[in-house]
Write an enzyme that holds these catalytic residues in place. Structure first.
Site, PDB file in Angstrom:
ATOM      1  N   LYS A 182       0.885  -1.182   0.000  1.00 59.07           N
ATOM      2  CA  LYS A 182       0.000   0.000   0.000  1.00 59.07           C
ATOM      3  C   LYS A 182       0.911   1.217   0.000  1.00 59.07           C
ATOM      4  O   LYS A 182       1.401   1.633   1.046  1.00 59.07           O
ATOM      5  CB  LYS A 182      -0.881  -0.027   1.248  1.00 59.07           C
ATOM      6  CG  LYS A 182      -2.240   0.636   1.094  1.00 59.07           C
ATOM      7  CD  LYS A 182      -2.214   2.112   0.777  1.00 59.07           C
ATOM      8  CE  LYS A 182      -2.075   3.003   1.971  1.00 59.07           C
ATOM      9  NZ  LYS A 182      -1.817   4.408   1.593  1.00 59.07           N
ATOM     10  N   GLU A 257       7.965   0.946  12.000  1.00 59.16           N
ATOM     11  CA  GLU A 257       9.107   1.872  11.872  1.00 59.16           C
ATOM     12  C   GLU A 257       8.500   3.265  11.846  1.00 59.16           C
ATOM     13  O   GLU A 257       7.852   3.628  10.876  1.00 59.16           O
ATOM     14  CB  GLU A 257       9.847   1.640  10.557  1.00 59.16           C
ATOM     15  CG  GLU A 257      10.338   0.231  10.331  1.00 59.16           C
ATOM     16  CD  GLU A 257      11.657  -0.052  10.999  1.00 59.16           C
ATOM     17  OE1 GLU A 257      12.242   0.889  11.579  1.00 59.16           O
ATOM     18  OE2 GLU A 257      12.088  -1.204  10.961  1.00 59.16           O
ATOM     19  N   CYS A 291      12.966  10.216   8.031  1.00 59.19           N
ATOM     20  CA  CYS A 291      12.634   9.796   9.403  1.00 59.19           C
ATOM     21  C   CYS A 291      13.824   9.994  10.332  1.00 59.19           C
ATOM     22  O   CYS A 291      13.669  10.340  11.492  1.00 59.19           O
ATOM     23  CB  CYS A 291      12.186   8.350   9.400  1.00 59.19           C
ATOM     24  SG  CYS A 291      13.365   7.256   8.630  1.00 59.19           S
ATOM     25  N   GLU A 388       8.121  16.043  15.518  1.00 60.77           N
ATOM     26  CA  GLU A 388       8.739  15.811  14.217  1.00 60.77           C
ATOM     27  C   GLU A 388       8.157  16.789  13.200  1.00 60.77           C
ATOM     28  O   GLU A 388       6.957  16.797  12.957  1.00 60.77           O
ATOM     29  CB  GLU A 388       8.448  14.369  13.790  1.00 60.77           C
ATOM     30  CG  GLU A 388       9.153  13.974  12.532  1.00 60.77           C
ATOM     31  CD  GLU A 388       8.874  12.533  12.157  1.00 60.77           C
ATOM     32  OE1 GLU A 388       7.719  12.111  12.228  1.00 60.77           O
ATOM     33  OE2 GLU A 388       9.839  11.833  11.799  1.00 60.77           O
TER      34      GLU A 388
END
Ligand code: NAD
Length: 485
Positions: A182, A257, A291, A388
């Site tokens: 996906k 993750e 990330c 973040e």
């Protein structure tokens, strides 16, 4: 440069080796972030389409050519796919850049070569991930089999569409699983192109499926589906929480993750040039939509002023530009929404009292460009030091000594990565041990290799992509006992 025509894009779902429209004909738009223009309408998989993909993946897993194929032959298919991607590397890199906004330099010279080497790395593992004979007590033979987990749903983000898909697909297939990918709704095009190459490489129908669509629809349907055995997810911590909760109903194997707020720690005894470069690349590479971005810069007080001066000089030269220009090093953020989010954090930083040294604004009116941004005088509990941002925005904090550097570095819910810059070998290893992170880079940053594991601690997730560690994630151990008496 002319924009590629939509005719070059594959835009339908890929199920059982066929490109098909969504059952109800739904589509969604994907946009070129460099211009804001529509690139293509892409088929949107809904629950009925996910059912079809799961049925295809289950059938391939439970019977047929894939089930009986030798591990070595699975490896050969992965090698062949790597060769096919290499054949079309320019075109696929271009699709990645058009859909994501990342510089063509990154797509062509970094992402695609990395994806190819991940495939080759796991191709080599396919026939080497073996069980063991265990010296149990009594007249018994006991041995283990490493069996594939089953149908794997790989749900991936938009920042490295092909690379992160390969983190999941390559080890999953090497171990004999079947996969439903996906892709993120922002960047579905490059992995659809890859699906066509997977079919050409010879993967049997149902082994490799791609279902583009929205997270709350397509992703959620995969997470809830009883026919899916494992969710291999990379994305935000927020979505990771939802996935873990939703997957509990069917007790799926979940690997997460997630996000990060990685400290990049500059000690006074660091090589100044290398450290300035490392700090800049740590946050501006990949537009900061990485990330593991070194988004919290921790600078020792005694070198603070000189270091920041050099860093700002460098940041001012890192000007965003056309992602298709080979010289561009800072591209367009992936979407208008992401650009607004990043600019919102810039406002928050200013409001909370941090000092904006450079950048902090949209560049141009067409496309989603944000200038390289450096904040100074950031306090550890400010929003821009904790959340973040996922953009080219650096938060600089200052520390006195090693102890304080470690304390600040660990003062976040995340634990993905960290950088340490020093010429003192003992200090480097001491700090590497003390930092709560899945990866620590010493005198370098953002290094990846297919053979080296990557993943998080704390709320950056659990499980490991890459390396031989990922093979554990895609296999289950079966213990077999034989009575020899
Ligand atoms: P996101 O969590 O919004 O989306 C990631 C994927 O999950 C997309 O495919 C999305 O459609 C899907 N999704 C969203 N909601 C879902 C739901 N309810 N159920 C199932 N699937 C759902 O993240 P993003 O904005 O695409 O990516 C940015 C995030 O990814 C950042 O937080 C970044 O740190 C993280 N990331 C982590 C790593 C890592 O290895 N730790 C690597 C790259 C990116």
């Amino acid at each position: 440069m002319p924009v590629a025509t939509t005719a070059r894009f594959e835009t339908r779902l890929f199920i059982a080796n066929e490109f098909v429209d969504a059952a109800d004909g739904s589509t969604f738009p994907t946009v070129n972030p460099a211009t804001g223009e529509l690139l293509a309408q892409v088929a949107e998989a809904k629950a009925a389409d996910v059912d079809r993909a799961v049925a295809a993946a289950r059938a391939a897993f439970e019977g047929g050519d894939w089930r009986t194929m030798s591990a070595r032959d699975r490896g050969r298919l992965l090698y062949r796919l790597a060769d096919l991607i290499e054949r079309e590397i320019d075109e696929i890199a271009r699709i990645e850049t058009l859909d994501n906004g990342k510089p063509i330099f990154e797509s062509r010279q970094i992402d695609l070569p990395e994806a190819i080497s991940i495939l080759r790395y796991y191709a080599g593992w396919a026939d080497k991930w073996q069980g063991e004979v265990i010296p149990v007590a009594g007249p018994f033979l006991n041995y283990t089999l490493r069996e594939p987990t089953g149908v794997v749903a790989a749900i991936v983000p938009w920042n490295f569409p092909i690379v992160i898909a390969m983190w999941k697909i390559a080890p999953a297939l090497a171990c004999g699983n079947t996969v439903i990918l996906k892709p993120a709704e922002e960047t579905p095009l490059s992995t659809l192109r890859l699906a066509a190459l997977a079919r050409e490489a010879g993967f049997p129908p149902g082994v490799w499926n791609v279902v583009p669509g929205y997270g709350e629809v397509t992703g959620a349907a995969l997470v809830r589906h009883p026919g899916v055995d494992k969710i291999a997810f990379t994305g935000s911590t927020e979505t990771g929480r939802i996935i873990m909760r939703e997957a509990a109903a069917t007790l799926k194997n979940v690997q997460l993750e997630l996000g990060g707020k990685s400290p990049n720690i500059i000690f006074a005894d660091a090589d100044p040039e290398a450290a300035v470069r490392g700090a800049a690349v740590g946050i501006f590479y990949g537009k900061g939509e990485v990330c593991s971005a070194g988004s919290r810069l921790l600078v020792q007080r005694s070198i603070h002023d000189v270091f920041l001066e050099k860093l700002v000089e460098r940041a001012k030269k890192t000007v965003p530009g056309d992602p298709l220009d080979p010289k561009t090093r800072l591209g367009a953020l992936v979407s208008e929404r992401q650009m607004q989010r990043v600019l919102g954090y810039v406002d928050t930083g200013k409001r909370e009292g941090a000092t904006l040294l450079c950048g902090g604004a949209r560049v141009g009116e067409r496309g989603y460009y944000v200038s390289a941004t450096v904040f100074d005088r950031v306090q550890p509990d400010m929003t821009i030091a904790q959340e973040e941002i996922f953009g080219p925005v650096l938060a600089t904090l200052t520390f006195e000594d090693e102890e304080e550097a470690i304390a600040i570095a660990n003062r976040t819910m995340y634990g993905l990565a960290a950088g340490i810059w020093t010429r003192d070998v003992k200090k480097a290893h001491r700090v590497a041990r003390a930092i709560q992170a899945g990866t620590v880079w010493i005198n370098t940053f953002n290094r990846y290799d297919p053979a080296s594991p990557f993943g998080g601690t704390k709320q950056s997730g659990f499980g490991r992509d890459l390396g031989m560690h990922a093979l554990n994630e895609y296999t289950q151990v079966k213990s077999v006992w034989v009575d020899l008496s």
